[in-house]
Design a protein around this motif. Structure first.
Motif, PDB file in Angstrom:
ATOM      1  N   TRP B  66       0.842  -1.215   0.000  1.00 53.00           N
ATOM      2  CA  TRP B  66       0.000   0.000   0.000  1.00 53.00           C
ATOM      3  C   TRP B  66       0.860   1.242   0.000  1.00 53.00           C
ATOM      4  O   TRP B  66       0.608   2.202  -0.724  1.00 53.00           O
ATOM      5  CB  TRP B  66      -0.907   0.045   1.236  1.00 53.00           C
ATOM      6  CG  TRP B  66      -2.178  -0.736   1.121  1.00 53.00           C
ATOM      7  CD1 TRP B  66      -2.564  -1.769   1.918  1.00 53.00           C
ATOM      8  CD2 TRP B  66      -3.238  -0.547   0.170  1.00 53.00           C
ATOM      9  NE1 TRP B  66      -3.788  -2.234   1.520  1.00 53.00           N
ATOM     10  CE2 TRP B  66      -4.228  -1.506   0.457  1.00 53.00           C
ATOM     11  CE3 TRP B  66      -3.435   0.332  -0.899  1.00 53.00           C
ATOM     12  CZ2 TRP B  66      -5.410  -1.624  -0.272  1.00 53.00           C
ATOM     13  CZ3 TRP B  66      -4.622   0.220  -1.639  1.00 53.00           C
ATOM     14  CH2 TRP B  66      -5.569  -0.739  -1.325  1.00 53.00           C
ATOM     15  N   LEU B  67       1.914   1.191   0.839  1.00 52.83           N
ATOM     16  CA  LEU B  67       2.762   2.376   0.982  1.00 52.83           C
ATOM     17  C   LEU B  67       3.403   2.752  -0.356  1.00 52.83           C
ATOM     18  O   LEU B  67       3.313   3.905  -0.792  1.00 52.83           O
ATOM     19  CB  LEU B  67       3.838   2.109   2.046  1.00 52.83           C
ATOM     20  CG  LEU B  67       4.692   3.326   2.360  1.00 52.83           C
ATOM     21  CD1 LEU B  67       3.890   4.350   3.142  1.00 52.83           C
ATOM     22  CD2 LEU B  67       5.930   2.918   3.157  1.00 52.83           C
ATOM     23  N   VAL B  68       4.047   1.770  -1.019  1.00 51.24           N
ATOM     24  CA  VAL B  68       4.722   2.118  -2.284  1.00 51.24           C
ATOM     25  C   VAL B  68       3.698   2.507  -3.348  1.00 51.24           C
ATOM     26  O   VAL B  68       3.927   3.424  -4.137  1.00 51.24           O
ATOM     27  CB  VAL B  68       5.637   0.985  -2.817  1.00 51.24           C
ATOM     28  CG1 VAL B  68       6.810   0.759  -1.894  1.00 51.24           C
ATOM     29  CG2 VAL B  68       4.888  -0.289  -3.078  1.00 51.24           C
ATOM     30  N   LEU B  69       2.560   1.837  -3.337  1.00 45.52           N
ATOM     31  CA  LEU B  69       1.538   2.149  -4.340  1.00 45.52           C
ATOM     32  C   LEU B  69       1.041   3.581  -4.168  1.00 45.52           C
ATOM     33  O   LEU B  69       1.035   4.380  -5.113  1.00 45.52           O
ATOM     34  CB  LEU B  69       0.370   1.159  -4.215  1.00 45.52           C
ATOM     35  CG  LEU B  69      -0.800   1.397  -5.166  1.00 45.52           C
ATOM     36  CD1 LEU B  69      -0.377   1.183  -6.609  1.00 45.52           C
ATOM     37  CD2 LEU B  69      -1.974   0.471  -4.837  1.00 45.52           C
ATOM     38  N   ILE B  70       0.643   3.905  -2.925  1.00 46.17           N
ATOM     39  CA  ILE B  70       0.068   5.231  -2.692  1.00 46.17           C
ATOM     40  C   ILE B  70       1.118   6.323  -2.877  1.00 46.17           C
ATOM     41  O   ILE B  70       0.852   7.356  -3.504  1.00 46.17           O
ATOM     42  CB  ILE B  70      -0.584   5.291  -1.289  1.00 46.17           C
ATOM     43  CG1 ILE B  70      -1.810   4.379  -1.289  1.00 46.17           C
ATOM     44  CG2 ILE B  70      -0.987   6.718  -0.931  1.00 46.17           C
ATOM     45  CD1 ILE B  70      -2.426   4.156   0.067  1.00 46.17           C
ATOM     46  N   ALA B  71       2.348   6.059  -2.394  1.00 44.92           N
ATOM     47  CA  ALA B  71       3.410   7.053  -2.575  1.00 44.92           C
ATOM     48  C   ALA B  71       3.649   7.306  -4.073  1.00 44.92           C
ATOM     49  O   ALA B  71       3.719   8.464  -4.514  1.00 44.92           O
ATOM     50  CB  ALA B  71       4.697   6.578  -1.904  1.00 44.92           C
ATOM     51  N   GLY B  72       3.749   6.231  -4.843  1.00 46.13           N
ATOM     52  CA  GLY B  72       3.982   6.377  -6.281  1.00 46.13           C
ATOM     53  C   GLY B  72       2.849   7.132  -6.947  1.00 46.13           C
ATOM     54  O   GLY B  72       3.070   8.045  -7.747  1.00 46.13           O
ATOM     55  N   LEU B  73       1.626   6.787  -6.596  1.00 45.23           N
ATOM     56  CA  LEU B  73       0.467   7.422  -7.231  1.00 45.23           C
ATOM     57  C   LEU B  73       0.402   8.908  -6.891  1.00 45.23           C
ATOM     58  O   LEU B  73       0.214   9.747  -7.775  1.00 45.23           O
ATOM     59  CB  LEU B  73      -0.830   6.741  -6.786  1.00 45.23           C
ATOM     60  CG  LEU B  73      -1.050   5.308  -7.277  1.00 45.23           C
ATOM     61  CD1 LEU B  73      -2.330   4.743  -6.684  1.00 45.23           C
ATOM     62  CD2 LEU B  73      -1.119   5.254  -8.796  1.00 45.23           C
TER      63      LEU B  73
END
Lengths: 104, 286
Positions: B66-73
Motif C-alpha cells: 500500500w505504501l509504495v503504491l500510494i506514494a507512487g500514485l
C-alpha cells in the motif's frame, strides 16, 4: 492454446479493429489533442500498477511497483489534464468551421 | 464472494472500456472533443476505483505494498498535473512525449515485475514468456525513444538528424542482442540476466531509432511511439491477465497508428520515409 490466451487474443484483435474503425479523418487542429487524448488512455496501465503492488513481496519488487505506480500516475493524470487544457481552447473562440461530422 | 467480485470487476472494466471507445469517437470533432476526453477520463476513474476495491476486498496486499503504491500514485499525480497545468502551449508536444515515455516505462515495469516474480530456475510457458517479451521490448523502446523525442522537441538535444559512423553496425548488434535475449527467455529457465540483456537492448534500440530523425519530423514520431506504448500496455494486460489493459492498449495502438498516418500525410511525408530515412543511408531527402 489455453482458453485464457485465446480469449485475450480475441479481445486484443477485436479492440485493434475497433481502434482502426473509430478513427476516421480528423481535422488538423485536433491532431495534437487527439494524440494527447490517446496518450492519456494508455495511462490505464495504472490499473496494472495496483495489480503488481498487491503481489510484491521483496525489496526489488516493491521498487518496481513504486516506479510503475509513479510512471503510470504521471501518464494518466498529466495526460487527461493536458488534453482537457488543450481542448478548453476550443470552447472560447467560436468552434472552427471544420465540419463536426467526421464520419465519412 | 470472490466470484461476485470478479464478475463485478469485469463488468466495471467493460463499462470503462466503452467509455474510452466513445471518448475517442467524440474527440474527432471540435464541438464534442472536450466531452469525449471527460468521458474517457470518467472511464479511467471507474477502473481505478474498481481495482482499489478489488485490492481491499482481496486483502492480499501488504502494508508495504500500500505504501509504495500510494506514494507512487500521489507523487505521480502531483508531478503530472503540475506539469500539465504549467506547460506553455508551444511546449505541449514534448510534454506529451514525456507522458508517453513514462507510460511505456510503466508497461515495461509490469513485464519486468512478472518475470522477477517467477522463481529463478523455473521454466516459462510460451503463453507467458511471449507477452512478457513483447511488453518489455516495446515498452523499453518507447521509453527511451520518447525521452529522446522530448529532448529534441525541447531543443535540449540537437534537432538535426544525429548519425555517426558505424550506426548501422550498432543497430545490427542491438537487434542481435535482443533476439539472443529473447531466445534465452523463451527457451531457458528464469535468469534475471537474460531479461537485463533484452531490456538494455530495447532501451538502446529506442535511442538509435529516434536520434537519426530530424526535429521537424518529431511530432509524427511521438505519435508513432504513442501507438507503440498502447501496444506495450496491451501486452502488459496479457501478462497480468487484465482485459481493460488489453482493450485500451489495443485501441490506442490502432487509433494512434491511423493518427500517425494522418499527421504524416498533413506534412506530406510518409511514415516509412521518416523512420527508415533516419535509419538507412542517412541521406534523407529533405
Amino acid at each position: 492454446m489455453s482458453q485464457q490466451l485465446f480469449t485475450n487474443l480475441a479481445i486484443f484483435i477485436l479492440s485493434l479493429l475497433v481502434g482502426f474503425e473509430v478513427m476516421s479523418k480528423i481535422p488538423a487542429t485536433l491532431q495534437t489533442p487527439m494524440m494527447s487524448g490517446a496518450n492519456a488512455i494508455h495511462g490505464v496501465v495504472v490499473v496494472g500498477a495496483f495489480v503488481i503492488a498487491a503481489e510484491a513481496n521483496n525489496v526489488a519488487l516493491y521498487i518496481l511497483a513504486f516506479l510503475c505506480a509513479f510512471f503510470a500516475a504521471v501518464n494518466v493524470a498529466g495526460g487527461y489534464t493536458l488534453t482537457d487544457r488543450m481542448l478548453h481552447m476550443f470552447d472560447r473562440p467560436k468552434a472552427s468551421k471544420n465540419d463536426d461530422g467526421g464520419d465519412k | 464472494m470472490m466470484s461476485t467480485l470478479q464478475t463485478a470487476a469485469s463488468l466495471v472494466y467493460l463499462i470503462s472500456a466503452i467509455c474510452y471507445v466513445l471518448g475517442v469517437h467524440l474527440m474527432r470533432s471540435p464541438k464534442s472533443a472536450r466531452n469525449g476526453n471527460l468521458l474517457s477520463g470518467a472511464g479511467m476513474l471507474l477502473a481505478v476505483i474498481m481495482v482499489t476495491i478489488e485490492l481491499i476486498v482481496q486483502g492480499k496486499i501488504t502494508a508495504m505494498g500500500w505504501l509504495v503504491l500510494i506514494a507512487g500514485l500521489v507523487l505521480g499525480v502531483l508531478y503530472g498535473v503540475i506539469k500539465a497545468r504549467r506547460v506553455e502551449m508551444t511546449a505541449v508536444p514534448q510534454l506529451v512525449s514525456l507522458f508517453n515515455a513514462v507510460g511505456g516505462g510503466a508497461a515495461a515495469a509490469i513485464g519486468i515485475f512478472d518475470y522477477f516474480h517467477m522463481p529463478t530456475g523455473s521454466s516459462l510457458s510460451l503463453v507467458f514468456s511471449i507477452p512478457v517479451l513483447l511488453d518489455i521490448v516495446i515498452g523499453g523502446t518507447t521509453f527511451s525513444g520518447s525521452l529522446i523525442a522530448m529532448g529534441k522537441l525541447a531543443g535540449k538535444i540537437s534537432g538535426k538528424p544525429i548519425s555517426f559512423p558505424g550506426a548501422r553496425i550498432c543497430n545490427f548488434i542491438v537487434i542481435i542482442a535482443m533476439v539472443v535475449g529473447a531466445v534465452l527467455i523463451i527457451g531457458f529457465p528464469v535468469t534475471p540476466w537474460y531479461l537485463g540483456l533484452v531490456l538494455l537492448a530495447s532501451l538502446i534500440f529506442g535511442l538509435l531509432m529516434t536520434l537519426p530523425i530530424g526535429g521537424a519530423d518529431m511530432p509524427v514520431v511521438v505519435s508513432l511511439l504513442n501507438a507503440f506504448t498502447g501496444l506495450a500496455v496491451a501486452f502488459a494486460g496479457f501478462v497480468i491477465n487484465n482485459q481493460v489493459l488489453i482493450i485500451a492498449g489495443a485501441l490506442v495502438g490502432a487509433a494512434g497508428t491511423i493518427l500517425t498516418l494522418q499527421m504524416a500525410e498533413a506534412m506530406h511525408r510518409s511514415v516509412a520515409n521518416i523512420i527508415v530515412g533516419g535509419f538507412g543511408a542517412g541521406a534523407t531527402g529533405k
